[in-house]
Design a protein around this motif. Sequence first.
Motif, PDB file in Angstrom:
ATOM      1  N   VAL A 180     -14.308  -3.143  -6.635  1.00  0.00           N
ATOM      2  CA  VAL A 180     -13.339  -2.740  -5.612  1.00  0.00           C
ATOM      3  C   VAL A 180     -13.851  -1.551  -4.799  1.00  0.00           C
ATOM      4  O   VAL A 180     -13.387  -1.323  -3.668  1.00  0.00           O
ATOM      5  CB  VAL A 180     -11.957  -2.387  -6.218  1.00  0.00           C
ATOM      6  N   PHE A 181     -14.827  -0.791  -5.332  1.00  0.00           N
ATOM      7  CA  PHE A 181     -15.358   0.368  -4.608  1.00  0.00           C
ATOM      8  C   PHE A 181     -16.504  -0.015  -3.667  1.00  0.00           C
ATOM      9  O   PHE A 181     -17.025   0.839  -2.953  1.00  0.00           O
ATOM     10  CB  PHE A 181     -15.811   1.446  -5.592  1.00  0.00           C
ATOM     11  N   ALA A 182     -16.877  -1.311  -3.681  1.00  0.00           N
ATOM     12  CA  ALA A 182     -17.923  -1.776  -2.767  1.00  0.00           C
ATOM     13  C   ALA A 182     -17.355  -2.077  -1.379  1.00  0.00           C
ATOM     14  O   ALA A 182     -18.104  -2.357  -0.443  1.00  0.00           O
ATOM     15  CB  ALA A 182     -18.597  -3.021  -3.333  1.00  0.00           C
ATOM     16  N   ARG A 183     -16.034  -2.016  -1.267  1.00  0.00           N
ATOM     17  CA  ARG A 183     -15.375  -2.267   0.015  1.00  0.00           C
ATOM     18  C   ARG A 183     -14.221  -1.277   0.150  1.00  0.00           C
ATOM     19  O   ARG A 183     -14.008  -0.429  -0.734  1.00  0.00           O
ATOM     20  CB  ARG A 183     -14.834  -3.701   0.052  1.00  0.00           C
ATOM     21  N   GLU A 184     -13.513  -1.367   1.234  1.00  0.00           N
ATOM     22  CA  GLU A 184     -12.363  -0.476   1.405  1.00  0.00           C
ATOM     23  C   GLU A 184     -11.250  -0.900   0.452  1.00  0.00           C
ATOM     24  O   GLU A 184     -10.828  -2.053   0.434  1.00  0.00           O
ATOM     25  CB  GLU A 184     -11.850  -0.536   2.846  1.00  0.00           C
ATOM     26  N   LEU A 185     -10.795   0.045  -0.346  1.00  0.00           N
ATOM     27  CA  LEU A 185      -9.769  -0.244  -1.346  1.00  0.00           C
ATOM     28  C   LEU A 185      -8.449  -0.592  -0.671  1.00  0.00           C
ATOM     29  O   LEU A 185      -7.992   0.113   0.232  1.00  0.00           O
ATOM     30  CB  LEU A 185      -9.587   0.976  -2.256  1.00  0.00           C
ATOM     31  N   THR A 186      -7.824  -1.687  -1.112  1.00  0.00           N
ATOM     32  CA  THR A 186      -6.555  -2.133  -0.517  1.00  0.00           C
ATOM     33  C   THR A 186      -5.397  -1.894  -1.482  1.00  0.00           C
ATOM     34  O   THR A 186      -5.597  -1.651  -2.680  1.00  0.00           O
ATOM     35  CB  THR A 186      -6.610  -3.627  -0.185  1.00  0.00           C
ATOM     36  N   ILE A 187      -4.197  -2.008  -0.955  1.00  0.00           N
ATOM     37  CA  ILE A 187      -3.011  -1.896  -1.807  1.00  0.00           C
ATOM     38  C   ILE A 187      -3.009  -2.994  -2.862  1.00  0.00           C
ATOM     39  O   ILE A 187      -2.607  -2.774  -4.011  1.00  0.00           O
ATOM     40  CB  ILE A 187      -1.728  -1.970  -0.943  1.00  0.00           C
ATOM     41  N   GLU A 188      -3.489  -4.179  -2.489  1.00  0.00           N
ATOM     42  CA  GLU A 188      -3.551  -5.287  -3.448  1.00  0.00           C
ATOM     43  C   GLU A 188      -4.516  -4.968  -4.588  1.00  0.00           C
ATOM     44  O   GLU A 188      -4.225  -5.245  -5.765  1.00  0.00           O
ATOM     45  CB  GLU A 188      -3.981  -6.578  -2.746  1.00  0.00           C
ATOM     46  N   GLN A 215       8.533   7.679  -7.040  1.00  0.00           N
ATOM     47  CA  GLN A 215       9.406   7.946  -5.908  1.00  0.00           C
ATOM     48  C   GLN A 215       9.131   6.992  -4.755  1.00  0.00           C
ATOM     49  O   GLN A 215      10.043   6.558  -4.047  1.00  0.00           O
ATOM     50  CB  GLN A 215       9.215   9.392  -5.428  1.00  0.00           C
ATOM     51  N   ALA A 216       7.844   6.658  -4.570  1.00  0.00           N
ATOM     52  CA  ALA A 216       7.453   5.768  -3.476  1.00  0.00           C
ATOM     53  C   ALA A 216       7.651   4.294  -3.830  1.00  0.00           C
ATOM     54  O   ALA A 216       7.476   3.428  -2.969  1.00  0.00           O
ATOM     55  CB  ALA A 216       6.000   6.024  -3.100  1.00  0.00           C
ATOM     56  N   GLY A 217       7.985   4.007  -5.074  1.00  0.00           N
ATOM     57  CA  GLY A 217       8.181   2.628  -5.502  1.00  0.00           C
ATOM     58  C   GLY A 217       6.889   1.835  -5.607  1.00  0.00           C
ATOM     59  O   GLY A 217       6.901   0.601  -5.503  1.00  0.00           O
ATOM     60  N   VAL A 218       5.768   2.530  -5.820  1.00  0.00           N
ATOM     61  CA  VAL A 218       4.476   1.855  -5.939  1.00  0.00           C
ATOM     62  C   VAL A 218       4.387   1.198  -7.316  1.00  0.00           C
ATOM     63  O   VAL A 218       4.521   1.858  -8.343  1.00  0.00           O
ATOM     64  CB  VAL A 218       3.311   2.853  -5.749  1.00  0.00           C
ATOM     65  N   MET A 219       4.170  -0.089  -7.330  1.00  0.00           N
ATOM     66  CA  MET A 219       4.105  -0.839  -8.581  1.00  0.00           C
ATOM     67  C   MET A 219       2.656  -1.012  -9.015  1.00  0.00           C
ATOM     68  O   MET A 219       1.786  -1.319  -8.197  1.00  0.00           O
ATOM     69  CB  MET A 219       4.758  -2.216  -8.415  1.00  0.00           C
ATOM     70  N   ARG A 220       2.391  -0.812 -10.307  1.00  0.00           N
ATOM     71  CA  ARG A 220       1.067  -1.060 -10.859  1.00  0.00           C
ATOM     72  C   ARG A 220       1.189  -1.299 -12.357  1.00  0.00           C
ATOM     73  O   ARG A 220       2.229  -1.003 -12.948  1.00  0.00           O
ATOM     74  CB  ARG A 220       0.112   0.090 -10.570  1.00  0.00           C
ATOM     75  N   ARG A 221       0.144  -1.835 -12.942  1.00  0.00           N
ATOM     76  CA  ARG A 221       0.161  -2.160 -14.371  1.00  0.00           C
ATOM     77  C   ARG A 221      -0.514  -1.035 -15.158  1.00  0.00           C
ATOM     78  O   ARG A 221      -1.726  -0.860 -15.091  1.00  0.00           O
ATOM     79  CB  ARG A 221      -0.565  -3.488 -14.608  1.00  0.00           C
TER      80      ARG A 221
END
Length: 304
Positions: A180-188, A215-221
């Motif tokens: 993922v660091f070989a390109r621009e990191l996305t929200i996905e 607070q921002a409602g950012v979802m992640r595992r």
Amino acid sequence: MRFKGLDLNLLVALDVLLETRNVSRAAERLYLSQPAVSAALARLRQFFNDPILIADGKRMIPSAHALRLQPMLKTLLAGADTMIASSPTFEPADSRRLFRIGASDFITTVAFAPLLRRLATEAPGVQLDITPPSDTLAQMLHAGELDAIVVPAEHLSMEHPSEHLFSERHVVVGWRDNPVFARELTIEDFADAGHVAVEIGRLFRASFAEHQLRQAGVMRRIEVTVASFTVVPDLLVGTSRLAVMHERLARHASAAHPLAFAPLPFDFPMMEERIQFHRTRTDDPGIRWLIGALRDAVGDTANG
């Protein structure tokens, strides 16, 4: 030294006895023999006409009167400590003062480590006692057990003054070979990855980053939760996990670990780190010197 019939040395013994609730442990803390502390407890019981500590099986429980005395005792000893530590001047080169500071391992790494390198030549007698974050850090400052705490602005107590120390950006960190660091990191990319999170305190008080993400409602595992910022790099190397980390710490960690970092793929507020000190220490020249020295050590600009 007596005051109204009470040996003032007994107040220190009373403070430690109420904290430890154990004569043997109090003796260790006070560097006294167990019989000497038992004798001190007997004198306290006689003076206050109260059992102070009551045996309950193998434990000792403070009496109701002792519990009422404890906050007053803390305030009294804190005031005495302030009086003794106070001085119209502070000369770093000659001082042998011990500063008791509450700070995270992030602050220890990016602020106190460079400060200590300077102290070796500029203030070789000055000592630092750094206490890690906990649910009781604010109470320890209020009781005079700490000279200052360094925390994000959101975690400050309203009872004592504070000053800006530095501002900090956050970044996404991961193993250098993570694709993922070989390109621009996305929200996905951010949402699909497993994450390492940092929670501080027994009650799981969220770190600044965790609080802002929620607070921002950012979802992640979240795959791993730890109570230390500096262990996070070891949990990223060789995996596809990501972590949200202070940029200063990310730069420091990437010098020692095969890590990469990138901007967060969404808006994220700057974190303001502030140093808070007891209201009785506002004009303390030692505290003024410490604040200035920390600002010089860390740089009073964002990631400067």
